[in-house]
Design a protein around this motif. Structure first.
Motif, PDB file in Angstrom:
ATOM      1  N   LEU A  23       1.958 -34.674  53.842  1.00  0.00           N
ATOM      2  CA  LEU A  23       1.971 -35.305  52.519  1.00  0.00           C
ATOM      3  C   LEU A  23       3.206 -34.888  51.725  1.00  0.00           C
ATOM      4  CD1 LEU A  23       0.614 -36.895  50.204  1.00  0.00           C
ATOM      5  CD2 LEU A  23      -0.585 -34.769  49.597  1.00  0.00           C
ATOM      6  N   THR A  26       6.213 -36.696  53.162  1.00  0.00           N
ATOM      7  CA  THR A  26       6.132 -38.135  52.894  1.00  0.00           C
ATOM      8  C   THR A  26       6.450 -38.436  51.436  1.00  0.00           C
ATOM      9  OG1 THR A  26       4.474 -38.440  54.626  1.00  0.00           O
ATOM     10  CG2 THR A  26       4.629 -40.162  52.947  1.00  0.00           C
ATOM     11  N   MET A  27       5.878 -37.657  50.516  1.00  0.00           N
ATOM     12  CA  MET A  27       6.162 -37.865  49.101  1.00  0.00           C
ATOM     13  C   MET A  27       7.638 -37.608  48.798  1.00  0.00           C
ATOM     14  SD  MET A  27       3.402 -38.922  47.652  1.00  0.00           S
ATOM     15  CE  MET A  27       3.725 -38.655  45.906  1.00  0.00           C
ATOM     16  N   ARG A  30       9.713 -40.505  49.546  1.00  0.00           N
ATOM     17  CA  ARG A  30       9.479 -41.587  48.583  1.00  0.00           C
ATOM     18  C   ARG A  30      10.013 -41.243  47.192  1.00  0.00           C
ATOM     19  NH1 ARG A  30       3.511 -44.151  49.988  1.00  0.00           N
ATOM     20  NH2 ARG A  30       3.719 -44.128  52.256  1.00  0.00           N
ATOM     21  N   ILE A  32       9.453 -38.383  45.351  1.00  0.00           N
ATOM     22  CA  ILE A  32       8.634 -37.503  44.502  1.00  0.00           C
ATOM     23  C   ILE A  32       8.492 -36.158  45.214  1.00  0.00           C
ATOM     24  CG2 ILE A  32       6.424 -37.147  43.357  1.00  0.00           C
ATOM     25  CD1 ILE A  32       6.047 -40.159  43.301  1.00  0.00           C
ATOM     26  N   GLU A  33       9.166 -35.151  44.698  1.00  0.00           N
ATOM     27  CA  GLU A  33       9.090 -33.822  45.299  1.00  0.00           C
ATOM     28  C   GLU A  33       7.949 -33.042  44.648  1.00  0.00           C
ATOM     29  OE1 GLU A  33      11.602 -29.634  45.703  1.00  0.00           O
ATOM     30  OE2 GLU A  33      12.568 -31.418  44.844  1.00  0.00           O
ATOM     31  N   LEU A  34       6.954 -32.687  45.460  1.00  0.00           N
ATOM     32  CA  LEU A  34       5.861 -31.849  44.975  1.00  0.00           C
ATOM     33  C   LEU A  34       6.248 -30.396  45.242  1.00  0.00           C
ATOM     34  CD1 LEU A  34       2.727 -33.864  46.209  1.00  0.00           C
ATOM     35  CD2 LEU A  34       4.029 -34.089  44.076  1.00  0.00           C
ATOM     36  N   ASN A 181      -0.545 -40.269  54.779  1.00  0.00           N
ATOM     37  CA  ASN A 181       0.090 -41.521  54.365  1.00  0.00           C
ATOM     38  C   ASN A 181      -0.792 -42.288  53.384  1.00  0.00           C
ATOM     39  OD1 ASN A 181       2.444 -41.192  55.885  1.00  0.00           O
ATOM     40  ND2 ASN A 181       1.527 -42.099  57.717  1.00  0.00           N
ATOM     41  N   ALA A 184      -0.476 -40.614  50.035  1.00  0.00           N
ATOM     42  CA  ALA A 184       0.828 -40.943  49.450  1.00  0.00           C
ATOM     43  C   ALA A 184       0.842 -42.357  48.884  1.00  0.00           C
ATOM     44  CB  ALA A 184       1.925 -40.772  50.496  1.00  0.00           C
ATOM     45  N   LEU A 187      -0.974 -41.880  45.574  1.00  0.00           N
ATOM     46  CA  LEU A 187      -0.330 -40.963  44.628  1.00  0.00           C
ATOM     47  C   LEU A 187       0.992 -41.510  44.095  1.00  0.00           C
ATOM     48  CD1 LEU A 187      -0.642 -37.236  45.814  1.00  0.00           C
ATOM     49  CD2 LEU A 187      -1.716 -38.346  43.848  1.00  0.00           C
ATOM     50  N   GLU A 188       1.768 -42.139  44.956  1.00  0.00           N
ATOM     51  CA  GLU A 188       3.107 -42.581  44.540  1.00  0.00           C
ATOM     52  C   GLU A 188       3.070 -43.477  43.299  1.00  0.00           C
ATOM     53  OE1 GLU A 188       6.960 -45.087  46.210  1.00  0.00           O
ATOM     54  OE2 GLU A 188       5.230 -44.737  47.520  1.00  0.00           O
ATOM     55  N   ASN A 192       4.191 -42.319  39.406  1.00  0.00           N
ATOM     56  CA  ASN A 192       5.356 -43.012  38.851  1.00  0.00           C
ATOM     57  C   ASN A 192       5.053 -43.692  37.525  1.00  0.00           C
ATOM     58  OD1 ASN A 192       7.686 -42.589  40.476  1.00  0.00           O
ATOM     59  ND2 ASN A 192       6.776 -43.844  42.106  1.00  0.00           N
TER      60      ASN A 192
END
Length: 395
Positions: A23, A26-27, A30, A32-34, A181, A184, A187-188, A192
C-alpha cells in the motif's frame, strides 16, 4: 503530497510482507507519500489496545493521517452479542473522538478486513456495520475491504481457501497485493479531496471511552516504586511492572478497569481478579509462547468478563485486587479466545504488566505485598530476539 501517518492495528498490518508495504509503495506511485511516523500495530490486539496506544502517543497532534485496522480482531473477540457490541462501539468511538480532540485537522481512515469464512460472506457483519456507521457520523474515511472484495471478485473467489494463508490473514503475495490496490483505489480520491477541520460531532454514545486514562509500565513503576522490566525485539521494546507474587489493588469511582496490557512470557501465571466476594481467573498464556515459537508476546486482556450484565452501567465505585493465580481456590474461569488454559503453574511466576486502561476517578493503585517478598530491588532486563506477532486465530 506527503502525509505524516500514525498506524494502529493488528497482525495483518504487522505482517511482512503484507498489504502495508504494498500500500505504501502504491500510494507513493500515485503521488501520495504516507510518511509513517509511528507504527503502533501489534498482532492479536483490538480497538481497546488501539485506544491505549493512542493515549500514550505524542505524535497525534502533529500528524496528518491516522490509519486504523482492527475490524477482524474486534469481530473475533466481541462477536454479535448486543451488550458486547455496544461496549466495543465505546472503544471505537473513543478512538475517533480522542484523535479528533487532539488534532481537529486529522484525517482518519479505517480499514475493514474479514476473516476466512467470516460472517461477511453471507450476512451483515455487526462490527463492520458499526465501523461504517461511526465513520459516517464523524465524516471519516472507511475502506470496507471485505465488501469491495465481495462486490468485485465474488463469493467464490473471496471464500476460496487459497485467498487466505490462515484463518486471519490474507495470502501472500497475491491476495495482499489485491487488498493493497483496493485500499489505494479508495484512499487516493478520499485523501485528494480538500480537507478542512470541522466541529466535533455530538457523541453517539455519551459513555464512549475517549476520556479513558492510560498508565504504561514506566508510569506504573514510578507510582508503585518499582523499576520496570524491559522486553525488547527488533520491532520495539516495552517496559513492564513485574508483579511477581504480589497483588495490585485498584479502586476507581464512577468508572471501570477496561483492560490490562501485559507481556506474555513462559513463566506467566493466570490472572486472579478479586471483586467483592468473587474471584475471576483469566488465562493469560498464548499458544505461541507455550510452544516456544515466541520468547514473549505483547498482549492485552480486556475485562468485559468481570462485569456481566452490569457491563454497560456506571457503578459508584469499583474495587479490585489483581494477582497471579495458583493451584486450588474457588474461581470463575475465563479463557479469552486468543489464549489457552494453563495446564501447569510456574514455580517462579512472572506477571509483567505493561499498562492499564480505565475510566473514572482513580482512587487507589498500589501494591499488596505477598509475605516474604521484597518491596523494591532492581528488575532483571530481558531482551529476547523473537519477532512479536499474534497467535492465530484472530490476529
Amino acid at each position: 503530497m506527503k502525509l505524516k501517518t500514525v498506524i494502529i492495528g493488528g497482525s495483518n498490518t504487522v505482517m511482512l510482507p503484507g498489504y502495508l508495504p504494498s500500500l505504501l509503495s502504491t500510494m507513493g506511485r500515485r503521488g501520495i507519500e504516507l510518511d509513517v511516523v509511528a507504527d503502533l500495530a501489534v498482532g492479536g490486539t483490538t480497538s481497546a489496545f488501539g485506544l491505549y496506544q493512542l493515549k500514550l502517543c505524542d505524535q497525534l497532534a502533529d500528524c496528518d493521517l491516522l490509519l486504523i485496522e482492527y475490524a477482524l480482531n474486534d469481530a473475533f473477540v466481541y462477536g454479535d452479542e448486543r451488550r458486547s457490541f455496544r461496549h466495543w462501539a465505546r472503544f471505537y468511538e473513543g478512538i475517533i473522538r480522542y484523535a479528533l480532540e487532539q488534532n481537529p485537522n486529522l484525517r482518519i481512515a479505517t480499514l475493514v478486513f474479514g476473516a476466512r469464512n467470516g460472517s461477511f460472506l453471507s450476512a451483515v457483519p455487526s462490527i463492520d456495520a458499526g465501523i461504517n456507521y461511526i465513520s459516517q457520523w464523524y465524516g471519516t474515511i472507511c475502506v470496507d475491504v471485505s465488501r469491495h472484495l465481495m462486490q468485485r471478485l465474488g463469493r467464490d473467489v473471496v471464500g476460496h481457501p487459497s485467498f487466505y494463508s490462515d484463518q486471519g490473514h490474507y495470502a501472500r503475495p497475491v491476495a495482499t497485493t489485491i487488498v493493497a490496490n483496493l485500499i489505494a483505489d479508495e484512499l487516493e480520491p478520499a485523501l485528494n479531496r480538500p480537507h478542512r477541520a470541522a466541529a466535533l460531532q455530538p457523541a453517539i454514545d455519551p459513555e464512549h471511552f475517549a476520556g479513558a486514562r492510560a498508565l504504561d509500565g514506566v508510569q506504573l513503576g514510578k507510582r508503585l516504586g518499582r523499576l520496570p522490566v524491559e522486553y525488547s525485539n527488533r520491532r520495539f521494546s516495552v517496559s513492564a511492572l513485574d508483579l511477581g507474587r504480589d497483588r495490585l489493588r485498584f479502586e476507581v469511582d464512577k468508572g471501570q478497569l477496561l483492560a490490562m496490557a501485559y507481556v506474555c512470557e513462559p513463566k506467566i501465571p493466570p490472572l486472579d481478579v478479586r471483586m467483592g466476594e468473587e474471584t475471576h481467573r483469566a488465562a493469560l498464556l498464548k499458544g505461541g509462547v507455550r510452544d516456544g515459537t515466541y520468547k514473549f508476546l505483547v498482549s492485552m486482556l480486556s475485562f468485559e468478563f468481570l462485569y456481566g450484565v452490569t457491563l454497560l452501567q456506571i457503578q459508584p465505585s469499583l474495587a479490585l485486587t489483581l494477582g497471579g493465580g495458583a493451584e486450588g481456590g474457588e474461581h470463575k474461569l475465563h479463557v479469552p479466545k486468543d489464549s489457552i488454559k494453563h495446564e501447569a503453574f510456574p514455580t517462579d511466576p512472572a506477571l509483567p504488566i505493561s499498562g492499564i486502561l480505565f475510566t473514572g476517578n482513580l482512587k487507589v493503585c498500589g501494591i499488596e505485598k505477598k509475605a516474604g517478598s521484597e518491596a523494591n530491588g532492581s528488575a532483571a532486563v530481558a531482551k529476547p530476539a523473537a519477532k512479536v506477532e499474534a497467535p492465530a486465530p484472530g490476529a
